[in-house]
Design a protein around this motif. Sequence first.
Motif, mmCIF file in Angstrom:
data_model
loop_
_atom_site.group_PDB
_atom_site.id
_atom_site.type_symbol
_atom_site.label_atom_id
_atom_site.label_comp_id
_atom_site.label_asym_id
_atom_site.label_seq_id
_atom_site.Cartn_x
_atom_site.Cartn_y
_atom_site.Cartn_z
ATOM 1 N N GLU A 191 0.811 -1.215 0.000
ATOM 2 C CA GLU A 191 0.000 0.000 0.000
ATOM 3 C C GLU A 191 0.846 1.267 0.000
ATOM 4 O O GLU A 191 0.319 2.370 0.111
ATOM 5 N N GLY A 192 2.171 1.116 -0.097
ATOM 6 C CA GLY A 192 3.052 2.278 -0.169
ATOM 7 C C GLY A 192 3.539 2.794 1.160
ATOM 8 O O GLY A 192 3.964 3.954 1.258
ATOM 9 N N LYS A 193 3.509 1.964 2.195
ATOM 10 C CA LYS A 193 3.871 2.408 3.538
ATOM 11 C C LYS A 193 5.172 1.764 4.022
ATOM 12 O O LYS A 193 5.304 1.404 5.191
ATOM 13 N N ALA A 194 6.152 1.625 3.118
ATOM 14 C CA ALA A 194 7.411 0.964 3.471
ATOM 15 C C ALA A 194 8.120 1.680 4.611
ATOM 16 O O ALA A 194 8.664 1.043 5.527
ATOM 17 N N GLY A 195 8.142 3.007 4.592
ATOM 18 C CA GLY A 195 8.809 3.761 5.654
ATOM 19 C C GLY A 195 8.145 3.561 6.998
ATOM 20 O O GLY A 195 8.828 3.437 8.027
ATOM 21 N N ILE A 196 6.813 3.521 7.012
ATOM 22 C CA ILE A 196 6.086 3.289 8.266
ATOM 23 C C ILE A 196 6.377 1.898 8.801
ATOM 24 O O ILE A 196 6.570 1.700 10.009
ATOM 25 N N VAL A 197 6.431 0.918 7.906
ATOM 26 C CA VAL A 197 6.740 -0.455 8.317
ATOM 27 C C VAL A 197 8.134 -0.528 8.924
ATOM 28 O O VAL A 197 8.347 -1.174 9.954
ATOM 29 N N ALA A 198 9.104 0.142 8.282
ATOM 30 C CA ALA A 198 10.474 0.131 8.807
ATOM 31 C C ALA A 198 10.517 0.691 10.221
ATOM 32 O O ALA A 198 11.157 0.120 11.119
ATOM 33 N N GLY A 199 9.823 1.806 10.446
ATOM 34 C CA GLY A 199 9.799 2.399 11.778
ATOM 35 C C GLY A 199 9.109 1.511 12.800
ATOM 36 O O GLY A 199 9.575 1.388 13.944
ATOM 37 N N SER A 200 8.011 0.874 12.405
ATOM 38 C CA SER A 200 7.281 0.014 13.348
ATOM 39 C C SER A 200 8.091 -1.216 13.737
ATOM 40 O O SER A 200 8.014 -1.684 14.876
ATOM 41 N N LEU A 201 8.873 -1.728 12.812
ATOM 42 C CA LEU A 201 9.721 -2.885 13.121
ATOM 43 C C LEU A 201 10.769 -2.518 14.170
ATOM 44 O O LEU A 201 11.003 -3.267 15.128
ATOM 45 N N ARG A 202 11.388 -1.368 13.985
ATOM 46 C CA ARG A 202 12.409 -0.935 14.944
ATOM 47 C C ARG A 202 11.784 -0.665 16.323
ATOM 48 O O ARG A 202 12.374 -1.020 17.351
ATOM 49 N N ARG A 203 10.617 -0.051 16.347
ATOM 50 C CA ARG A 203 9.954 0.228 17.625
ATOM 51 C C ARG A 203 9.593 -1.064 18.352
ATOM 52 O O ARG A 203 9.763 -1.170 19.572
ATOM 53 N N LYS A 204 9.094 -2.037 17.608
ATOM 54 C CA LYS A 204 8.718 -3.312 18.227
ATOM 55 C C LYS A 204 9.939 -4.003 18.823
ATOM 56 O O LYS A 204 9.884 -4.564 19.928
ATOM 57 N N ALA A 205 11.070 -3.957 18.103
ATOM 58 C CA ALA A 205 12.299 -4.566 18.609
ATOM 59 C C ALA A 205 12.756 -3.881 19.888
ATOM 60 O O ALA A 205 13.228 -4.528 20.838
ATOM 61 N N THR A 206 12.617 -2.556 19.923
ATOM 62 C CA THR A 206 13.002 -1.805 21.115
ATOM 63 C C THR A 206 12.084 -2.122 22.289
ATOM 64 O O THR A 206 12.533 -2.338 23.421
#
Length: 262
Positions: free
Chosen positions: A136-151
């Motif tokens: 859906e064009g939200k690659a940047g949002i996905v990248a940020g959410s992955l890092r937040r979840k890991a943290t």
Amino acid sequence: MAELSVVYDCSPVPRSPADVMARSGDCSKTAGPVAKAKWLTASVAEDARKVIEAAFLEAERRDPGHLRPWVALVDGNNHQINRIKTEATKRGVDITIVIDWIHVVEYLWGAARCFFKEADPKGEAFVARKAQAVLEGKAGIVAGSLRRKATMCHLDAKSRQKVDECARYLQNKAPYLNYPKALTSGWPIATGVIEGACSHLVKDRFDVTGARWSVKGAEAILKLRAVRSNGDWPEYFEFHLTQEHMRVHESCYADGVIPEAA
């Protein structure tokens, strides 16, 4: 290492992210575009520059006026992307570069393994959600959410390595992850054609137990296999026989040498 390029035509088939994420048995799924008139080239002696140049020459032969949409599918290799841009600029071609969707999903699965065990069905649901968002064009949002979840999960540097690799990949390749445009335009977003070519053109002949190849010998066989795959074998073999006849029966007479036998 062999470098391969494939040029093909396909009729546009507009799709939605839901079509891409649908299961194989889903009746409502819209099938993707079908490759037609495939043309392959490969080399173990030449680098990506020459192989990609050959692909552009074939593409220009098909569309000399640059009237049709040109789309380049790649797996994210920066050198290949740069070479495609260079060739397109040199020829005045407006080309769209799209990262292979399967490679993106592989990175997402790597990140999921940091949060879920291999057999955990929650991991599959996690990847499906993130993949849908990227489509859906939200690659940047996905990248940020992955890092937040890991943290938030308090993962150390080693445990979150695949998460950071995936997030970095999504951010670095963002210009080539415009899947909404690709799907709306009806373009392919996966490199199944080139992956298939790697198997039947290269691996089926070269990647066999005990095989040993010189670069010159491998290059010759690779060229012959490409000629056959492209459907050019009859024309090539007629040319080959003509050239062999000239070498064997005509070259000596051209220099005025007359063989005699007693």
